[in-house]
Design a protein around this motif. Structure first.
Motif, PDB file in Angstrom:
ATOM      1  N   UNK A  70       7.980   7.868 -20.030  1.00  0.00           N
ATOM      2  CA  UNK A  70       8.698   6.597 -19.875  1.00  0.00           C
ATOM      3  C   UNK A  70      10.195   6.835 -19.813  1.00  0.00           C
ATOM      4  N   UNK A  71      10.683   7.743 -20.648  1.00  0.00           N
ATOM      5  CA  UNK A  71      12.112   8.035 -20.630  1.00  0.00           C
ATOM      6  C   UNK A  71      12.531   8.650 -19.293  1.00  0.00           C
ATOM      7  N   UNK A  72      11.705   9.540 -18.758  1.00  0.00           N
ATOM      8  CA  UNK A  72      12.023  10.133 -17.460  1.00  0.00           C
ATOM      9  C   UNK A  72      12.042   9.074 -16.359  1.00  0.00           C
ATOM     10  N   UNK A  73      11.082   8.150 -16.417  1.00  0.00           N
ATOM     11  CA  UNK A  73      11.046   7.083 -15.422  1.00  0.00           C
ATOM     12  C   UNK A  73      12.294   6.207 -15.497  1.00  0.00           C
ATOM     13  N   UNK A  74      12.737   5.927 -16.713  1.00  0.00           N
ATOM     14  CA  UNK A  74      13.912   5.063 -16.883  1.00  0.00           C
ATOM     15  C   UNK A  74      15.194   5.783 -16.452  1.00  0.00           C
ATOM     16  N   UNK A  75      15.274   7.080 -16.694  1.00  0.00           N
ATOM     17  CA  UNK A  75      16.431   7.831 -16.205  1.00  0.00           C
ATOM     18  C   UNK A  75      16.424   7.849 -14.681  1.00  0.00           C
TER      19      UNK A  75
END
Length: 343
Positions: A260-265
């Motif tokens: 999720x963090x990678x997607x948001x970045x």
């Protein structure tokens, strides 16, 4: 995976660096122990003002005693302050206060390491006794070699580096148009569609199309939908309010949280300044879930630099400033990699 054995200070410092992912600066790092087995790792900034040693020690103790199985700790104190001949080591009053507060909770300090910019030495060595070793010798420790073999690295600092966003005007226009379409829908229906889109992204192994990314950015601009999407991240069936504040007995699916963090970045690289704050704040919130308090603070400050009026970022930063730990990190069975990094 073979268990690691920490046999000397070089092993300890290597373990800390790889566990945190960076080399601490002006920090106290404590590792809890239970019958010789390593538990949680806590990093916290050293106190900046004299006279605050006792409140600081109580704060550190409150974090360490959240692991009820802790019987002792080891610590490493990282500072650029120099040892003066014949004088106690820097922050001696802090360590003395911590020793007393922990003793009141039945916890002993087994050992400590003093780490300067160039060398390290036992913290309890006699004033004027020089038995320090160069920091470079930690590169040859058994623990460092094992972590490197596993693909781990130690960054020089904990400073986050964001990818450069495109800031293209047509991206901003597309997000605004999408927001108008969302507002025209019934709130429940819009939230359901947002959750379906986001869940599909979380379940996928690929980054979304630019169109889906634009839609996701638009959804995160709306607080009631943003909260729904955040509750979807951990991937466990619990009430949303329990998920947002990490108050569940079931551990989140941490690989899903990392994705999720990678997607948001990835989404951040396609935002314009007027739409970036909700994305950065959510990334910061994820870092709070993971026990990365100093990184969470950095993301929240970046969000507030872009939009000083963004209330969610300000409230979350105040929560961090109050020393509130995500509930998952108070339980070794639910904690993310069993470490805390607090500003």
């Amino acid at each position: 995976m073979n268990a690691l054995t920490i046999k000397d200070p070089a092993d300890l410092l290597s373990f800390i660096g790889h566990t945190l992912g960076f080399w601490p600066q002006e920090s106290l790092v404590c590792i809890t122990l239970d019958k010789g087995k390593v538990g949680a790792t806590l990093r916290i900034d050293l106190p900046r003002q004299p006279g605050t040693e006792l409140p600081y020690a109580r704060t550190v103790s409150s974090y360490l005693t959240s692991d009820t199985s802790t019987t002792s700790i080891v610590f490493a104190l990282y500072t650029s302050q120099h040892c003066q001949p014949g004088q106690p080591k820097p922050h001696a009053a802090t360590i003395a206060a911590l020793t007393g507060v922990l003793a009141q909770n039945g916890i002993t300090i087994r050992d400590g390491v003093f780490v300067s910019d160039e060398t390290y030495s036992p913290y309890d060595s006699e004033p004027g006794q020089d038995i320090s070793l160069p920091i470079s010798t930690t590169q040859y420790s058994r623990v460092n070699a094992e972590f490197i073999y596993r693909g781990s690295t130690i960054e020089p600092t904990n400073r986050i580096i964001l990818p450069t966003p495109t800031h293209e005007e047509d991206h901003a226009t597309a997000v605004e148009n999408c927001m108008n379409s969302i507002r025209a829908q019934a709130p429940h229906q819009a939230a359901l569609q947002a959750s379906q889109l986001w869940t599909n992204m979380l379940d996928s192994n690929d980054f979304p199309t630019d169109e889906d990314c634009t839609t996701l950015i638009a959804y995160f601009q709306l607080p009631h939908i943003r909260d729904r999407l955040m509750a979807d991240i951990p991937g466990i069936n619990e009430p949303p309010q329990h998920l947002l504040f990490a108050q569940t007995e079931t551990a989140p699916k941490w690989p899903r949280v990392e994705w999720a963090q990678q997607l948001l970045i990835h989404a951040y690289t396609r935002t314009s300044p007027q739409h970036a704050a909700p994305i950065l704040t959510t990334i910061g919130y994820i870092n709070w879930w993971e026990g990365r308090g100093s990184k969470a603070h950095q993301y929240l400050q970046l969000a507030l630099d872009i939009d000083p009026s963004y209330r969610f970022a300000r409230l979350t930063d105040q929560m961090l400033g109050a020393g509130i730990i995500a509930g998952w990190n108070t339980n070794k069975n639910t904690a993310y990699r069993n470490n805390l990094d607090m500003p």
